[in-house]
Design a protein around this motif. Structure first.
Motif, PDB file in Angstrom:
ATOM      1  N   HIS A 171     -20.039 -79.665  64.106  1.00  0.00           N
ATOM      2  CA  HIS A 171     -20.716 -79.142  65.301  1.00  0.00           C
ATOM      3  C   HIS A 171     -20.180 -79.724  66.601  1.00  0.00           C
ATOM      4  O   HIS A 171     -20.483 -79.229  67.677  1.00  0.00           O
ATOM      5  CB  HIS A 171     -22.226 -79.365  65.219  1.00  0.00           C
ATOM      6  N   GLY A 172     -19.355 -80.783  66.553  1.00  0.00           N
ATOM      7  CA  GLY A 172     -18.786 -81.372  67.759  1.00  0.00           C
ATOM      8  C   GLY A 172     -19.796 -82.197  68.534  1.00  0.00           C
ATOM      9  O   GLY A 172     -21.011 -82.146  68.275  1.00  0.00           O
ATOM     10  N   TRP A 173     -19.297 -82.945  69.499  1.00  0.00           N
ATOM     11  CA  TRP A 173     -20.155 -83.762  70.360  1.00  0.00           C
ATOM     12  C   TRP A 173     -19.703 -83.621  71.804  1.00  0.00           C
ATOM     13  O   TRP A 173     -18.519 -83.482  72.084  1.00  0.00           O
ATOM     14  CB  TRP A 173     -20.098 -85.241  69.968  1.00  0.00           C
ATOM     15  N   LYS A 174     -20.646 -83.682  72.718  1.00  0.00           N
ATOM     16  CA  LYS A 174     -20.348 -83.709  74.154  1.00  0.00           C
ATOM     17  C   LYS A 174     -21.337 -84.649  74.819  1.00  0.00           C
ATOM     18  O   LYS A 174     -22.381 -84.982  74.245  1.00  0.00           O
ATOM     19  CB  LYS A 174     -20.440 -82.308  74.769  1.00  0.00           C
ATOM     20  N   THR A 175     -20.995 -85.079  76.009  1.00  0.00           N
ATOM     21  CA  THR A 175     -21.894 -85.941  76.773  1.00  0.00           C
ATOM     22  C   THR A 175     -22.166 -85.302  78.117  1.00  0.00           C
ATOM     23  O   THR A 175     -21.257 -84.775  78.773  1.00  0.00           O
ATOM     24  CB  THR A 175     -21.326 -87.360  76.930  1.00  0.00           C
ATOM     25  N   ASP A 176     -23.437 -85.324  78.504  1.00  0.00           N
ATOM     26  CA  ASP A 176     -23.851 -84.745  79.788  1.00  0.00           C
ATOM     27  C   ASP A 176     -24.044 -85.806  80.854  1.00  0.00           C
ATOM     28  O   ASP A 176     -23.941 -85.515  82.046  1.00  0.00           O
ATOM     29  CB  ASP A 176     -25.152 -83.956  79.603  1.00  0.00           C
ATOM     30  N   VAL A 177     -24.355 -87.035  80.460  1.00  0.00           N
ATOM     31  CA  VAL A 177     -24.627 -88.109  81.416  1.00  0.00           C
ATOM     32  C   VAL A 177     -23.951 -89.379  80.929  1.00  0.00           C
ATOM     33  O   VAL A 177     -23.997 -89.697  79.735  1.00  0.00           O
ATOM     34  CB  VAL A 177     -26.151 -88.358  81.567  1.00  0.00           C
ATOM     35  N   VAL A 178     -23.293 -90.088  81.844  1.00  0.00           N
ATOM     36  CA  VAL A 178     -22.720 -91.403  81.560  1.00  0.00           C
ATOM     37  C   VAL A 178     -23.332 -92.387  82.543  1.00  0.00           C
ATOM     38  O   VAL A 178     -23.317 -92.158  83.751  1.00  0.00           O
ATOM     39  CB  VAL A 178     -21.183 -91.398  81.703  1.00  0.00           C
ATOM     40  N   ASN A 179     -23.892 -93.467  82.032  1.00  0.00           N
ATOM     41  CA  ASN A 179     -24.540 -94.459  82.884  1.00  0.00           C
ATOM     42  C   ASN A 179     -24.077 -95.850  82.471  1.00  0.00           C
ATOM     43  O   ASN A 179     -24.805 -96.602  81.825  1.00  0.00           O
ATOM     44  CB  ASN A 179     -26.069 -94.339  82.765  1.00  0.00           C
ATOM     45  N   LEU A 180     -22.827 -96.156  82.838  1.00  0.00           N
ATOM     46  CA  LEU A 180     -22.262 -97.464  82.518  1.00  0.00           C
ATOM     47  C   LEU A 180     -22.379 -98.388  83.721  1.00  0.00           C
ATOM     48  O   LEU A 180     -22.228 -97.953  84.872  1.00  0.00           O
ATOM     49  CB  LEU A 180     -20.793 -97.327  82.123  1.00  0.00           C
ATOM     50  N   PRO A 181     -22.667 -99.664  83.492  1.00  0.00           N
ATOM     51  CA  PRO A 181     -22.773-100.592  84.621  1.00  0.00           C
ATOM     52  C   PRO A 181     -21.413-100.862  85.250  1.00  0.00           C
ATOM     53  O   PRO A 181     -20.387-100.846  84.574  1.00  0.00           O
ATOM     54  CB  PRO A 181     -23.347-101.858  83.972  1.00  0.00           C
ATOM     55  N   ARG A 182     -21.434-101.091  86.565  1.00  0.00           N
ATOM     56  CA  ARG A 182     -20.204-101.456  87.259  1.00  0.00           C
ATOM     57  C   ARG A 182     -19.826-102.882  86.898  1.00  0.00           C
ATOM     58  O   ARG A 182     -20.681-103.735  86.693  1.00  0.00           O
ATOM     59  CB  ARG A 182     -20.383-101.355  88.781  1.00  0.00           C
ATOM     60  N   VAL A 183     -18.538-103.112  86.805  1.00  0.00           N
ATOM     61  CA  VAL A 183     -18.041-104.434  86.413  1.00  0.00           C
ATOM     62  C   VAL A 183     -17.779-105.255  87.665  1.00  0.00           C
ATOM     63  O   VAL A 183     -17.088-104.810  88.584  1.00  0.00           O
ATOM     64  CB  VAL A 183     -16.746-104.298  85.579  1.00  0.00           C
ATOM     65  N   LEU A 184     -18.351-106.449  87.723  1.00  0.00           N
ATOM     66  CA  LEU A 184     -18.042-107.390  88.793  1.00  0.00           C
ATOM     67  C   LEU A 184     -16.863-108.224  88.337  1.00  0.00           C
ATOM     68  O   LEU A 184     -16.962-108.991  87.367  1.00  0.00           O
ATOM     69  CB  LEU A 184     -19.253-108.286  89.092  1.00  0.00           C
ATOM     70  N   ARG A 185     -15.730-108.038  89.012  1.00  0.00           N
ATOM     71  CA  ARG A 185     -14.489-108.669  88.572  1.00  0.00           C
ATOM     72  C   ARG A 185     -14.460-110.130  88.998  1.00  0.00           C
ATOM     73  O   ARG A 185     -14.674-110.458  90.168  1.00  0.00           O
ATOM     74  CB  ARG A 185     -13.292-107.934  89.175  1.00  0.00           C
ATOM     75  N   SER A 186     -14.203-111.000  88.061  1.00  0.00           N
ATOM     76  CA  SER A 186     -13.997-112.408  88.391  1.00  0.00           C
ATOM     77  C   SER A 186     -12.542-112.681  88.761  1.00  0.00           C
ATOM     78  O   SER A 186     -12.241-113.652  89.429  1.00  0.00           O
ATOM     79  CB  SER A 186     -14.405-113.290  87.212  1.00  0.00           C
ATOM     80  N   SER A 187     -11.648-111.806  88.321  1.00  0.00           N
ATOM     81  CA  SER A 187     -10.230-111.958  88.615  1.00  0.00           C
ATOM     82  C   SER A 187      -9.589-110.582  88.652  1.00  0.00           C
ATOM     83  O   SER A 187      -9.905-109.724  87.834  1.00  0.00           O
ATOM     84  CB  SER A 187      -9.541-112.827  87.555  1.00  0.00           C
ATOM     85  N   SER A 188      -8.695-110.376  89.607  1.00  0.00           N
ATOM     86  CA  SER A 188      -7.995-109.097  89.706  1.00  0.00           C
ATOM     87  C   SER A 188      -6.656-109.124  88.981  1.00  0.00           C
ATOM     88  O   SER A 188      -5.971-108.121  88.919  1.00  0.00           O
ATOM     89  CB  SER A 188      -7.771-108.735  91.180  1.00  0.00           C
ATOM     90  N   ASP A 189      -6.276-110.265  88.436  1.00  0.00           N
ATOM     91  CA  ASP A 189      -4.974-110.409  87.796  1.00  0.00           C
ATOM     92  C   ASP A 189      -5.024-110.237  86.283  1.00  0.00           C
ATOM     93  O   ASP A 189      -3.994-110.208  85.636  1.00  0.00           O
ATOM     94  CB  ASP A 189      -4.372-111.781  88.124  1.00  0.00           C
ATOM     95  N   ARG A 190      -6.213-110.143  85.706  1.00  0.00           N
ATOM     96  CA  ARG A 190      -6.315-109.980  84.256  1.00  0.00           C
ATOM     97  C   ARG A 190      -7.579-109.212  83.928  1.00  0.00           C
ATOM     98  O   ARG A 190      -8.518-109.149  84.719  1.00  0.00           O
ATOM     99  CB  ARG A 190      -6.327-111.338  83.550  1.00  0.00           C
ATOM    100  N   LEU A 191      -7.581-108.629  82.751  1.00  0.00           N
ATOM    101  CA  LEU A 191      -8.763-107.926  82.269  1.00  0.00           C
ATOM    102  C   LEU A 191      -9.763-108.933  81.729  1.00  0.00           C
ATOM    103  O   LEU A 191      -9.384-110.006  81.250  1.00  0.00           O
ATOM    104  CB  LEU A 191      -8.375-106.941  81.168  1.00  0.00           C
ATOM    105  N   PRO A 192     -11.055-108.605  81.793  1.00  0.00           N
ATOM    106  CA  PRO A 192     -12.041-109.533  81.234  1.00  0.00           C
ATOM    107  C   PRO A 192     -11.931-109.598  79.720  1.00  0.00           C
ATOM    108  O   PRO A 192     -11.404-108.695  79.074  1.00  0.00           O
ATOM    109  CB  PRO A 192     -13.385-108.920  81.678  1.00  0.00           C
ATOM    110  N   ALA A 193     -12.441-110.658  79.135  1.00  0.00           N
ATOM    111  CA  ALA A 193     -12.423-110.809  77.689  1.00  0.00           C
ATOM    112  C   ALA A 193     -13.462-109.881  77.059  1.00  0.00           C
ATOM    113  O   ALA A 193     -14.492-109.576  77.667  1.00  0.00           O
ATOM    114  CB  ALA A 193     -12.719-112.263  77.301  1.00  0.00           C
ATOM    115  N   ILE A 194     -13.188-109.417  75.859  1.00  0.00           N
ATOM    116  CA  ILE A 194     -14.161-108.604  75.136  1.00  0.00           C
ATOM    117  C   ILE A 194     -15.321-109.477  74.670  1.00  0.00           C
ATOM    118  O   ILE A 194     -16.494-109.130  74.818  1.00  0.00           O
ATOM    119  CB  ILE A 194     -13.503-107.909  73.930  1.00  0.00           C
ATOM    120  N   ALA A 195     -14.989-110.623  74.128  1.00  0.00           N
ATOM    121  CA  ALA A 195     -16.002-111.587  73.693  1.00  0.00           C
ATOM    122  C   ALA A 195     -15.409-112.974  73.874  1.00  0.00           C
ATOM    123  O   ALA A 195     -14.224-113.184  73.588  1.00  0.00           O
ATOM    124  CB  ALA A 195     -16.388-111.347  72.233  1.00  0.00           C
TER     125      ALA A 195
END
Length: 202
Positions: A171-195
């Motif tokens: 039947h497939g899947w779709k999304t109508d709304v995305v509500n993800l929090p904005r990320v506050l970057r501690s550093s612009s030179d690297r991606l944050p850690a996953i865990a």
């Protein structure tokens, strides 16, 4: 100085080209003399240009492009943050990165229940997900002409223009709304850690 040398060399080329033209001998002598003078001027200009100290060529040094440091993209950081939520609530990364061949089916099944419950909670909190088709799988459905290719994948024998009739396999899947929090970057030179790595101090 380099521009002057280029101009003088171009004039020298023009003068030498004119010498090849048929003309009076006096005119040719004049051109020959001019060619010698221009050759000397071009040679002096090139030597002077090469002999300049490096301190006088700061403009040329400043024109060099500075190396660009790779900066982590904000959207990439938000993707990593969402992956971190799946890890925190459902241990998804642990499950996927672990070698499940070392465990029996009962252990994998028990872990999968934890992953399923936690990841489903994250999806329901941050997305409004619904099926593309509400009919039960295995029923016959109609796909209109001009359908969205990201919502339908037609398989089997396709001939002629739509509408199409077929059996609903998924039947497939779709999304109508995305509500993800904005990320506050501690550093612009690297991606944050996953865990974060957990270290027990003793």
């Amino acid at each position: 100085m380099k521009a002057i040398a280029i101009i003088v060399i171009l004039l020298l080329v023009v003068v030498n080209a004119l010498e090849l033209l048929p003309a009076a001998s006096a005119f040719q002598m004049y051109l020959s003399g001019s060619a010698v003078v221009l050759s000397l001027v071009a040679l002096i200009a090139i030597l002077v240009g090469r002999g300049l100290p490096r301190d006088n060529r700061t403009g040329a040094e400043a024109a060099r492009p500075t190396p660009v440091t790779t900066r982590a993209n904000q959207s990439d950081a938000e993707i990593v943050r969402f992956l971190a939520m799946l890890q925190a609530r459902g241990r998804l990364v642990d499950f996927l990165m672990d070698n499940i061949n070392a465990h029996d089916d009962a252990q994998v099944g028990a872990a999968a229940r934890v992953v399923h419950a936690g990841c489903k909670t994250v999806l329901l909190e941050h997305f409004r997900i619904s099926p593309v088709r509400t009919e039960s799988e295995g029923s016959t459905v109609q796909v209109a002409a001009g359908y969205s290719p990201d919502e339908y994948r037609l398989v089997g024998k396709i001939s002629g223009p739509g509408p199409f009739s077929g059996v609903l396999v998924h039947h497939g899947w779709k999304t109508d709304v995305v509500n993800l929090p904005r990320v506050l970057r501690s550093s612009s030179d690297r991606l944050p850690a996953i865990a974060p790595a957990e270290v027990e101090l003793r």
